[in-house]
Scaffold this active site. Structure first.
Site, PDB file in Angstrom:
ATOM      1  N   SER A   1     -21.440  -7.237 -15.451  1.00 27.95           N
ATOM      2  CA  SER A   1     -21.511  -8.595 -14.889  1.00 27.95           C
ATOM      3  C   SER A   1     -21.414  -8.569 -13.375  1.00 27.95           C
ATOM      4  O   SER A   1     -20.755  -7.693 -12.793  1.00 27.95           O
ATOM      5  CB  SER A   1     -20.342  -9.394 -15.459  1.00 27.95           C
ATOM      6  OG  SER A   1     -20.146 -10.586 -14.743  1.00 27.95           O
TER       7      SER A   1
ATOM      8  N   TYR B   1     -10.702 -10.340 -17.944  1.00 27.88           N
ATOM      9  CA  TYR B   1     -12.081 -10.199 -18.433  1.00 27.88           C
ATOM     10  C   TYR B   1     -12.920  -9.425 -17.402  1.00 27.88           C
ATOM     11  O   TYR B   1     -13.595  -8.452 -17.721  1.00 27.88           O
ATOM     12  CB  TYR B   1     -12.715 -11.572 -18.701  1.00 27.88           C
ATOM     13  CG  TYR B   1     -14.212 -11.527 -18.677  1.00 27.88           C
ATOM     14  CD1 TYR B   1     -14.920 -10.987 -19.740  1.00 27.88           C
ATOM     15  CD2 TYR B   1     -14.934 -11.959 -17.551  1.00 27.88           C
ATOM     16  CE1 TYR B   1     -16.299 -10.890 -19.689  1.00 27.88           C
ATOM     17  CE2 TYR B   1     -16.313 -11.870 -17.510  1.00 27.88           C
ATOM     18  CZ  TYR B   1     -16.985 -11.341 -18.577  1.00 27.88           C
ATOM     19  OH  TYR B   1     -18.351 -11.223 -18.518  1.00 27.88           O
TER      20      TYR B   1
ATOM     21  N   LYS C   1     -14.852  -5.412 -17.391  1.00 25.87           N
ATOM     22  CA  LYS C   1     -16.214  -5.011 -17.029  1.00 25.87           C
ATOM     23  C   LYS C   1     -16.178  -3.874 -15.999  1.00 25.87           C
ATOM     24  O   LYS C   1     -16.930  -2.906 -16.078  1.00 25.87           O
ATOM     25  CB  LYS C   1     -17.001  -6.207 -16.475  1.00 25.87           C
ATOM     26  CG  LYS C   1     -17.313  -7.269 -17.512  1.00 25.87           C
ATOM     27  CD  LYS C   1     -18.236  -6.739 -18.602  1.00 25.87           C
ATOM     28  CE  LYS C   1     -18.486  -7.731 -19.713  1.00 25.87           C
ATOM     29  NZ  LYS C   1     -19.103  -7.156 -20.913  1.00 25.87           N
TER      30      LYS C   1
HETATM   31  N1  UFG Z   1     -19.237 -25.637 -13.110  1.00 24.45           N
HETATM   32  C1  UFG Z   1     -19.007 -26.988 -12.945  1.00 24.45           C
HETATM   33  N2  UFG Z   1     -18.626 -27.709 -14.031  1.00 24.45           N
HETATM   34  C2  UFG Z   1     -18.461 -27.158 -15.267  1.00 24.45           C
HETATM   35  C3  UFG Z   1     -18.718 -25.770 -15.431  1.00 24.45           C
HETATM   36  C4  UFG Z   1     -19.102 -25.051 -14.315  1.00 24.45           C
HETATM   37  O1  UFG Z   1     -19.116 -27.532 -11.855  1.00 24.45           O
HETATM   38  O2  UFG Z   1     -18.090 -27.867 -16.208  1.00 24.45           O
HETATM   39  C5  UFG Z   1     -19.658 -24.854 -11.949  1.00 24.45           C
HETATM   40  C6  UFG Z   1     -18.695 -23.734 -11.618  1.00 24.45           C
HETATM   41  O3  UFG Z   1     -17.646 -24.205 -10.807  1.00 24.45           O
HETATM   42  C7  UFG Z   1     -19.617 -22.753 -10.930  1.00 24.45           C
HETATM   43  C8  UFG Z   1     -20.968 -22.959 -11.621  1.00 24.45           C
HETATM   44  O4  UFG Z   1     -20.876 -24.236 -12.234  1.00 24.45           O
HETATM   45  O5  UFG Z   1     -19.760 -23.073  -9.595  1.00 24.45           O
HETATM   46  C9  UFG Z   1     -21.250 -21.929 -12.676  1.00 24.45           C
HETATM   47  O6  UFG Z   1     -20.135 -21.876 -13.554  1.00 24.45           O
HETATM   48  P1  UFG Z   1     -20.174 -21.085 -14.940  1.00 24.45           P
HETATM   49  O7  UFG Z   1     -18.837 -21.253 -15.584  1.00 24.45           O
HETATM   50  O8  UFG Z   1     -21.375 -21.456 -15.715  1.00 24.45           O
HETATM   51  O9  UFG Z   1     -20.397 -19.589 -14.457  1.00 24.45           O
HETATM   52  P2  UFG Z   1     -19.464 -18.685 -13.534  1.00 24.45           P
HETATM   53  O10 UFG Z   1     -20.315 -18.287 -12.375  1.00 24.45           O
HETATM   54  O11 UFG Z   1     -18.169 -19.285 -13.232  1.00 24.45           O
HETATM   55  O12 UFG Z   1     -19.157 -17.553 -14.564  1.00 24.45           O
HETATM   56  C10 UFG Z   1     -19.898 -16.417 -14.587  1.00 24.45           C
HETATM   57  C11 UFG Z   1     -19.920 -15.830 -16.005  1.00 24.45           C
HETATM   58  C12 UFG Z   1     -18.602 -15.254 -16.360  1.00 24.45           C
HETATM   59  C13 UFG Z   1     -18.061 -14.406 -15.257  1.00 24.45           C
HETATM   60  C14 UFG Z   1     -17.984 -15.205 -13.992  1.00 24.45           C
HETATM   61  C15 UFG Z   1     -17.419 -14.419 -12.855  1.00 24.45           C
HETATM   62  O13 UFG Z   1     -20.267 -16.831 -16.952  1.00 24.45           O
HETATM   63  O14 UFG Z   1     -18.772 -14.458 -17.523  1.00 24.45           O
HETATM   64  O15 UFG Z   1     -19.295 -15.590 -13.653  1.00 24.45           O
HETATM   65  O16 UFG Z   1     -17.318 -15.165 -11.709  1.00 24.45           O
HETATM   66  F1  UFG Z   1     -16.819 -13.964 -15.513  1.00 24.45           F
END
Ligand code: UFG
Length: 337
Positions: free
Chosen positions: A125, A150, A154
């Protein structure tokens, strides 16, 4: 070719099984259904007209794992997806994450080593980069202290694979995914989050369909053009295709090093509000959302430099953000039926 796909009924695993079977590769799935549904097996069969062989056991169970490899010593490669993946849950249950994600990997590698099976593709990741100092992020960018257990699994898994490969005849590729979203064009497989989704895309589609009342946009005070956080979203089918190329690369001895790492993204960053706008555009609806405070542990912005994957794998993500939101929506609507 015969490939073991662990976690093959999960989100990325199932799309990869479809692409492998469509490429004429035989697949054996191992999945203990800890975060997947058995109905996905039927969906894969419906899409490809091939029912993959399926085994239900826990790869962290050493005896069960050894028994499986006893009976399947003729594999040409392994694509290892099976792992827990919820960031928040890992903070509350670190040992559960270390045990599950690392013991399963070590059990697999033990068996590869003793049985002379050499080709491993591992699902890593972009979380290993944390907030990179320089964007876009290349494979040579330093890995940062993990934000969660988590993320640490990785990082540690990459190290376990690298060290084992250096000490043995094994070969491996770690694929560092950016943000996988979207669903298969048939809408028969897609992301099936358990309970309230953590990730943006399923939260958007569940809000639009009425399962959730409102999307919370986490933070609009980031140093980005609209203040919301930026990610490199990649269509899950593009991601799945890269796995087929990676496992063939190892099988055909086209790899340049015994352990290789590739970024899998589109190379384009989109803000949360841009994803919302794309969703509204392709569905011709208004999404109910509100801006709230930042989510703890979130980074500001990350997107991939994909030059190495494009050049070495001859692979490039083809689907754009509108394709991603449209396919996620189509899958959500199909679920409702
Ligand atoms: N977000 C929102 N509202 C929500 C969900 C997400 O605004 O309800 C935003 C988050 O703050 C972020 C973006 O949308 O800015 C993407 O969020 P995600 O949760 O979809 O994805 P992430 O980038 O946080 O997560 C990803 C992977 C994880 C990993 C993580 C590490 O899904 O497996 O990156 O940073 F661990």
């Amino acid at each position: 070719m015969k490939i073991l796909v662990t976690g093959g009924l999960g989100y990325i695993g199932s799309h990869t099984v479809v692409e492998l079977q469509n490429s004429g590769i035989d697949v054996i799935i191992v999945d203990n259904l800890s975060n997947s549904e058995i109905s996905v097996l039927n969906s894969i069969t419906n899409i490809t007209s091939i029912e993959p062989e399926y085994h239900n056991f826990d790869l962290a169970d050493k005896e069960a794992c050894n028994l499986f490899f006893n009976n399947n010593s003729d594999l040409d490669g392994i694509i290892h997806f099976a792992a827990y993946k919820a960031v928040g849950e890992s903070v509350n249950n670190p040992l559960m994450y270390y045990r599950n994600n690392l013991e399963s990997l070590m059990n697999i590698m033990d068996n590869m080593n003793t049985r002379g099976l050499s080709n491993l593709v591992f699902s890593s990741s972009c979380t290993v980069y944390g907030q990179p100092d320089v964007l876009p992020v290349t494979e040579d960018s330093p890995r940062k202290e993990a934000e969660s257990p988590y993320g640490n699994t990785k990082k540690m898994a990459e190290d376990i694979i690298r060290d084992t490969i250096y000490a043995t005849d094994l070969k491996g590729i770690a694929l560092r995914y950016f943000n996988p979203v979207g669903a298969h064009p048939t809408a028969l497989i897609g992301e099936l989050p358990l309970g309230v989704p953590n990730n943006l895309m399923p939260f958007i589609t569940q809000t639009a369909v009425g399962i959730r009342e409102q999307l919370s946009v986490f933070g609009d005070d980031y140093n980005t053009h609209d203040g919301t956080a930026i990610r490199d979203y990649i269509h899950v089918v593009d991601l799945a295709k890269a796995h087929v190329i990676a496992i063939k690369r190892l099988f055909e001895n086209k790899n340049k090093r015994d352990f290789e790492i590739f970024n899998l993204g589109t190379g384009n960053g989109y803000s949360v509000l841009e994803v919302v706008k794309s969703f509204e555009r392709v569905t011709n609806t208004k999404l109910n959302y509100k801006i709230v405070g930042r989510r703890e542990g979130d980074i500001e912005k990350v997107w991939a430099n994909t030059d190495f994957a494009n050049k070495e794998l001859g692979w490039k993500a083809e689907q754009d953000i509108d394709d991603m939101t449209a396919s996620a929506w189509k899958f959500q609507l199909a679920l409702k039926k």
